[in-house]
Design a protein around this motif. Structure first.
Motif, PDB file in Angstrom:
ATOM      1  N   ALA A 183       0.848  -1.193   0.042  1.00  0.00           N
ATOM      2  CA  ALA A 183       0.119   0.021  -0.107  1.00  0.00           C
ATOM      3  C   ALA A 183       0.956   1.154  -0.015  1.00  0.00           C
ATOM      4  CB  ALA A 183      -0.938   0.017   1.351  1.00  0.00           C
ATOM      5  N   HIS A 184       2.043   1.012   0.471  1.00  0.00           N
ATOM      6  CA  HIS A 184       3.104   2.236   0.392  1.00  0.00           C
ATOM      7  C   HIS A 184       3.967   2.027  -0.503  1.00  0.00           C
ATOM      8  CE1 HIS A 184       0.687   2.565   4.221  1.00  0.00           C
ATOM      9  NE2 HIS A 184       1.027   3.896   4.404  1.00  0.00           N
ATOM     10  N   THR A 185       4.139   1.385  -1.560  1.00  0.00           N
ATOM     11  CA  THR A 185       4.968   1.343  -2.678  1.00  0.00           C
ATOM     12  C   THR A 185       4.234   1.943  -3.909  1.00  0.00           C
ATOM     13  OG1 THR A 185       6.108  -0.390  -1.483  1.00  0.00           O
ATOM     14  CG2 THR A 185       6.584   0.126  -3.832  1.00  0.00           C
ATOM     15  N   ALA A 186       4.852   2.810  -4.532  1.00  0.00           N
ATOM     16  CA  ALA A 186       4.231   3.455  -5.841  1.00  0.00           C
ATOM     17  C   ALA A 186       5.404   3.104  -6.896  1.00  0.00           C
ATOM     18  CB  ALA A 186       4.095   4.775  -5.883  1.00  0.00           C
TER      19      ALA A 186
ATOM     20  N   THR B 204       6.110   8.970   1.687  1.00  0.00           N
ATOM     21  CA  THR B 204       5.346   8.080   2.593  1.00  0.00           C
ATOM     22  C   THR B 204       5.901   6.795   2.429  1.00  0.00           C
ATOM     23  OG1 THR B 204       3.688   8.002   0.960  1.00  0.00           O
ATOM     24  CG2 THR B 204       3.402   9.629   2.731  1.00  0.00           C
ATOM     25  N   GLY B 205       6.589   6.281   1.435  1.00  0.00           N
ATOM     26  CA  GLY B 205       7.074   4.755   1.368  1.00  0.00           C
ATOM     27  C   GLY B 205       8.247   4.815   0.201  1.00  0.00           C
ATOM     28  N   PHE B 206       7.803   3.599  -0.512  1.00  0.00           N
ATOM     29  CA  PHE B 206       9.023   3.206  -1.434  1.00  0.00           C
ATOM     30  C   PHE B 206       8.587   3.688  -2.809  1.00  0.00           C
ATOM     31  CE2 PHE B 206      10.703  -0.946   0.646  1.00  0.00           C
ATOM     32  CZ  PHE B 206      10.986  -0.198   1.881  1.00  0.00           C
ATOM     33  N   ALA B 207       9.368   4.112  -3.548  1.00  0.00           N
ATOM     34  CA  ALA B 207       9.167   4.470  -4.981  1.00  0.00           C
ATOM     35  C   ALA B 207      10.176   3.208  -5.786  1.00  0.00           C
ATOM     36  CB  ALA B 207       9.564   5.793  -5.652  1.00  0.00           C
ATOM     37  N   LEU B 208       9.200   2.593  -6.563  1.00  0.00           N
ATOM     38  CA  LEU B 208       9.931   1.637  -7.610  1.00  0.00           C
ATOM     39  C   LEU B 208      10.078   2.305  -8.749  1.00  0.00           C
ATOM     40  CD1 LEU B 208      10.817  -1.467  -8.212  1.00  0.00           C
ATOM     41  CD2 LEU B 208       8.445  -1.983  -8.726  1.00  0.00           C
ATOM     42  N   ALA B 209      11.289   2.477  -9.243  1.00  0.00           N
ATOM     43  CA  ALA B 209      11.422   3.275 -10.570  1.00  0.00           C
ATOM     44  C   ALA B 209      12.694   3.009 -11.570  1.00  0.00           C
ATOM     45  CB  ALA B 209      11.569   5.056  -9.902  1.00  0.00           C
ATOM     46  N   TRP B 210      12.429   3.308 -12.677  1.00  0.00           N
ATOM     47  CA  TRP B 210      13.465   2.844 -13.816  1.00  0.00           C
ATOM     48  C   TRP B 210      14.603   3.842 -13.355  1.00  0.00           C
ATOM     49  CZ3 TRP B 210      13.267  -1.319 -16.627  1.00  0.00           C
ATOM     50  CH2 TRP B 210      12.116  -1.982 -16.700  1.00  0.00           C
TER      51      TRP B 210
ATOM     52  N   ALA C 264      16.539   3.012 -19.542  1.00  0.00           N
ATOM     53  CA  ALA C 264      17.070   2.185 -18.457  1.00  0.00           C
ATOM     54  C   ALA C 264      16.740   0.854 -18.581  1.00  0.00           C
ATOM     55  CB  ALA C 264      16.314   2.939 -17.217  1.00  0.00           C
ATOM     56  N   LYS C 265      17.448  -0.099 -17.959  1.00  0.00           N
ATOM     57  CA  LYS C 265      17.096  -1.350 -18.058  1.00  0.00           C
ATOM     58  C   LYS C 265      16.712  -1.906 -16.889  1.00  0.00           C
ATOM     59  CE  LYS C 265      20.125  -2.095 -22.018  1.00  0.00           C
ATOM     60  NZ  LYS C 265      21.561  -2.631 -22.289  1.00  0.00           N
ATOM     61  N   GLU C 266      16.919  -1.419 -15.662  1.00  0.00           N
ATOM     62  CA  GLU C 266      16.824  -1.851 -14.480  1.00  0.00           C
ATOM     63  C   GLU C 266      15.740  -1.060 -13.579  1.00  0.00           C
ATOM     64  OE1 GLU C 266      20.278  -4.938 -13.192  1.00  0.00           O
ATOM     65  OE2 GLU C 266      20.700  -2.647 -13.031  1.00  0.00           O
ATOM     66  N   LYS C 267      14.956  -1.332 -12.767  1.00  0.00           N
ATOM     67  CA  LYS C 267      14.203  -0.597 -11.828  1.00  0.00           C
ATOM     68  C   LYS C 267      15.167  -0.840 -10.335  1.00  0.00           C
ATOM     69  CE  LYS C 267      10.663  -2.901 -12.770  1.00  0.00           C
ATOM     70  NZ  LYS C 267       8.967  -3.139 -12.956  1.00  0.00           N
ATOM     71  N   GLY C 268      14.892   0.622  -9.712  1.00  0.00           N
ATOM     72  CA  GLY C 268      15.340   0.298  -8.263  1.00  0.00           C
ATOM     73  C   GLY C 268      14.537   0.751  -7.271  1.00  0.00           C
ATOM     74  N   ILE C 269      14.710   0.379  -6.082  1.00  0.00           N
ATOM     75  CA  ILE C 269      13.979   0.847  -5.043  1.00  0.00           C
ATOM     76  C   ILE C 269      14.335   1.912  -4.149  1.00  0.00           C
ATOM     77  CG2 ILE C 269      12.986   0.412  -2.422  1.00  0.00           C
ATOM     78  CD1 ILE C 269      11.200  -1.537  -4.393  1.00  0.00           C
ATOM     79  N   PHE C 270      13.582   3.123  -4.383  1.00  0.00           N
ATOM     80  CA  PHE C 270      14.355   4.337  -3.890  1.00  0.00           C
ATOM     81  C   PHE C 270      13.348   4.842  -2.503  1.00  0.00           C
ATOM     82  CE2 PHE C 270      15.422   4.796  -8.307  1.00  0.00           C
ATOM     83  CZ  PHE C 270      16.596   5.381  -8.233  1.00  0.00           C
ATOM     84  N   ALA C 271      13.935   5.180  -1.506  1.00  0.00           N
ATOM     85  CA  ALA C 271      13.265   5.426  -0.180  1.00  0.00           C
ATOM     86  C   ALA C 271      14.117   6.262   0.748  1.00  0.00           C
ATOM     87  CB  ALA C 271      12.848   4.217   0.356  1.00  0.00           C
ATOM     88  N   ARG C 272      13.687   6.983   1.536  1.00  0.00           N
ATOM     89  CA  ARG C 272      14.261   7.389   2.667  1.00  0.00           C
ATOM     90  C   ARG C 272      14.559   6.215   3.655  1.00  0.00           C
ATOM     91  NH1 ARG C 272      10.439  12.822   3.472  1.00  0.00           N
ATOM     92  NH2 ARG C 272      11.020  13.716   1.161  1.00  0.00           N
ATOM     93  N   ALA C 273      15.862   6.324   4.262  1.00  0.00           N
ATOM     94  CA  ALA C 273      15.954   5.479   5.018  1.00  0.00           C
ATOM     95  C   ALA C 273      16.808   5.450   6.533  1.00  0.00           C
ATOM     96  CB  ALA C 273      17.043   4.459   4.536  1.00  0.00           C
ATOM     97  N   TYR C 274      16.575   4.442   7.128  1.00  0.00           N
ATOM     98  CA  TYR C 274      17.455   4.427   8.510  1.00  0.00           C
ATOM     99  C   TYR C 274      18.822   4.338   8.426  1.00  0.00           C
ATOM    100  CZ  TYR C 274      12.980   4.865  11.404  1.00  0.00           C
ATOM    101  OH  TYR C 274      11.755   5.635  11.582  1.00  0.00           O
TER     102      TYR C 274
END
Lengths: 488, 488
Positions: free
Chosen positions: A406-409, A423-429, A478-488
């Motif tokens: 629910a918190h991944t876009a 508010t969460g993760f972004a899955l992006a090229w 782009a050939k790969e998607k990454g997970i981007f997020a603010r992190a601890y």
């Protein structure tokens, strides 16, 4: 025992976390800035984590050993990326036995160097390979901003260090250990994780390739929860770890290292906890069930306690970790709140009426209020408790996964990306350039957590057909998607 | 793998020990003077020691925790005997994160001070007592003369730290833990020990009373193998560990500490080892049995290996720790010597003739040559192996006890005393004066190991009636007998 309520997560997530750790008696601050005392309840959780991992390590042929705490300062300098990464964080011993040392020693920040030195001595021939060693210990890194369990000057962990004859074997090992961390997180801790590859800028200092498992905390931020590094021949060359191959030719070994630390306790707290406190996943919980006897008169007490003790023995004999709360002078309500705060998965309430009916009340920690309560006959109680613990284990995982989804876009453009990482993760090229990665970090505070190994998964867990796209930042292919997020 | 023989114990006991530790791959020297690497085989032994003790600690209500490695230098100074005892041995951290620290930190030499600080915070009321905490960790003491396992700068151990409401409870705890060490040494390690009280000069720095278990090594010298300290109110006063008693009066707690370290591995080596190498007590042995398959042709190999694998599974399923030696290119004789040197209690030899007869050869490590060999049917093999392991465990204990009794004298005069401590223990009346103790040490190199708790036992294990005598040194009246010996 203070009875004040925790702040809610919505009010102040960081303060909710800090107070919970202290009030549940998981850990306490040490007199040295940034160090922590892991208290018995926290350590019992860590011991269960340890056992679950250690069994997996041994099943895959690894053995434990112990390398020294003190490393000559000069060792750190031998691998050029390693020294750059760790020099600013070292604790340095300059005096021993009342005298200044000829060469300063450092307290290990990690053990690649001293283990590399030993492996160079132990490994001579292909017959000596692979070497598959793990150690459980603590390490020291001079961090400036610290938080209990998540980032402390001294932390507890395991560090595996292996040496192999070929690049393929080293890569296999690196990925195998990542799989073990994933399996552990999912099955034991009920934490869904995304296994992936780190970008070059986020790699371990001295690694050719770093893999990690990334989990989403209750505030939508990411926590790196375990890492596995393919060190290539970097440390083998720095420390001359060489072997004679079958053809009699001297070759450098290929090495790996992998670790999981007390940070993981932080993940358990932040993934499963709610405004009432902790929720321990049943498979790792120090206590899986608390018995709270309820009585008013001495006569009731005698009846209830006799029955309660019988139940405790029956449950413990079935392998269930049981706590009996016999504290005097505290109301049942106080005890309920106390154990809820500490996160015990199940509470067994037993009063005179329950004794008369030969039943008990079981209350699930993960479902507050009446919804989570059920009357259960004492006949066959151990089986019922075991089934319920399994249900809770599964429910916690399902809930954490639903929360993450629910918190991944998967944002269509950079504007959407910026909103998503609030508010969460972004899955992006991603085009693969360090400059895009760096600018994203500057502009959004979101870092590239990992490039998921499974590139076919979409944000909602569904399979996706696209094998390429446009970089979320620069629009280049782009050939790969990454997970981007603010992190601890 | 070098095939050279160990020196015999008679030739050079110290060198026999050093080479055995290295060649059996129990430990290795670290690059920092006086530190050691505990290798996987040594660590597996330590893990078994750990498990046997930890289970005993938990059964008596103790819990584990983890206190920090780094202690403010000023903490050590708070208890006056403690600072005198430990100051000369400290490793000091003066720099962290690239900067000089405002206050130097020390690496814990033991944790009474930092735990005292924490207990002062955690303990408020009699309801908070007792606190029964243990931790498994390593500590650093800057020793000048070091020897693998016996005395190293960093060593591994457990340290228990408890706090109680009364002096009686603290003394009970101190003695209970000594009993646990005794039971562990006797039952798990097959090492006879003498539990006793230390003289004032040999007490832990800061203790009111120190108890120890003392064992005799194969050269007649003593090794202190575990200690338990009644700290009285010394640390409670230094760190203000106070509680409100039931009457509402503020009282200082009574504390204890107790520890057993990797020194104990040295005891196992020196009590049981012989000129061929180690002999592991079966209950602690990393591997209890090695299977050595014997064959010449490929056809024989196929037959033997099929049978050997079946036996391995059967033995492992019965809970026996089995090693299969499948190494190619090594003769059975080489393998026999190798496993003898490493001390596996039992060897199972299996050749084509054994397969045909559905039997095996079992060879006991503690009885070299033909005397220790027997033909055993494969039918019911697991039961036979278990019985034999129990026999070996008992035989090792009996042999060690007989050795100690043969090397313990109860000398009639000081001349006899001096002869006795050349080769073993002297059990002798002592007036209790420090000056007699000190002169004995100067003149004979023998120290007072302990005043046995059981004063009725004679040197040969028989009961004695005398309750007083004359001091072996000064002839003054004496009420207690002490064990005097040269010691590690």
């Amino acid at each position: 025992m203070p009875d004040m309520k925790l702040p809610t997560r919505a009010e102040d997530y960081s303060e909710w976390y800090n107070q919970l750790v202290l009030r549940a008696e998981l850990a306490d601050y040490a007199p040295v800035r940034g160090c922590m005392i892991v208290r018995p309840y926290g350590w019992a959780l860590w011991e269960n984590i340890t056992a679950a991992l250690d069994q997996r390590f041994k099943a895959t042929g690894h053995v434990n050993a112990a390398f020294p705490l003190l490393i000559p300062r000069s060792f750190i300098d031998k691998e050029k990326s390693h020294v750059a990464g760790f020099s600013p964080e070292l604790a340095v011993v300059t005096h021993g036995g009342g005298e200044e040392l000829e060469e300063p020693l450092v307290i290990r920040p990690t053990s690649e160097t001293i283990i590399g030195h030993a492996y160079a001595k132990w490994i001579q021939s292909y017959r000596d390979l692979p070497v598959l060693i793990n150690q459980w210990n603590s390490v020291v890194r001079w961090e400036l901003r610290t938080k209990l369990f998540l980032r402390t000057l001294e932390f507890f962990w395991q560090e595996g260090h292996t040496a192999h004859a070929t690049a393929e074997e080293a890569e296999f090992e690196t990925r195998q250990m990542l799989d073990i961390y994933t399996d552990f997180a999912v099955r034991e801790a009920a934490i869904p994780v995304i296994p992936g590859r780190k970008s070059a800028s986020e790699r371990f200092a001295g690694a050719d390739q770093t893999y990690s498992i990334e989990a989403m905390m209750g505030d939508g931020k990411a926590l790196q929860s375990g890492t596995s590094h393919n060190l290539g021949q970097n440390f083998a060359k720095a420390f001359e770890i060489r072997y004679l191959d079958k053809g009699g030719v001297l070759q450098h070994s290929w090495t790996t290292s992998w670790g999981l630390s007390t940070r993981f306790v932080g993940a358990i707290i932040m993934v499963h906890g709610d405004d009432q406190g902790l929720i321990m996943p049943p498979r790792l919980a120090p206590y899986q069930l608390v018995i709270v006897p309820i009585y008013k008169t001495d006569e009731e007490k005698a009846t209830v306690m006799t029955n309660a003790r019988k139940l405790r023995v029956e449950l413990a004999d079935a392998g269930i970790r049981v706590k009996m709360d016999e504290r005097e002078g505290m109301s049942p309500g106080f005890k309920f709140n106390d154990w809820e705060m500490r996160g015990l998965p199940l509470r067994l309430e037993l009063g005179p009426k329950d004794v008369a009916k030969a039943s008990v009340v079981l209350a699930r920690r993960d479902r507050p209020g009446k919804e989570g309560k059920s009357f259960v006959p004492q006949q066959g109680i151990a089986g019922a408790v075991k089934r319920m613990l399994e249900e809770i284990q599964k429910a916690l995982y399902d809930r954490a996964l639903a929360f993450r989804e629910a918190h991944t876009a998967e944002p269509a453009d950079y504007a959407g990306f910026k909103t998503a990482v609030e508010t969460g993760f972004a899955l992006a090229w991603w085009c693969g350039s360090e400059s895009c990665e760096e600018r994203i970090k500057q502009e959004t505070k979101a870092t590239m957590r990992c490039i998921p190994l499974d590139q076919s998964l979409g944000a909602d867990g569904s399979a996706q057909a696209n094998r390429s796209g446009k970089c979320i930042y620069c629009d280049d292919p782009a050939k790969e998607k990454g997970i981007f997020a603010r992190a601890y």
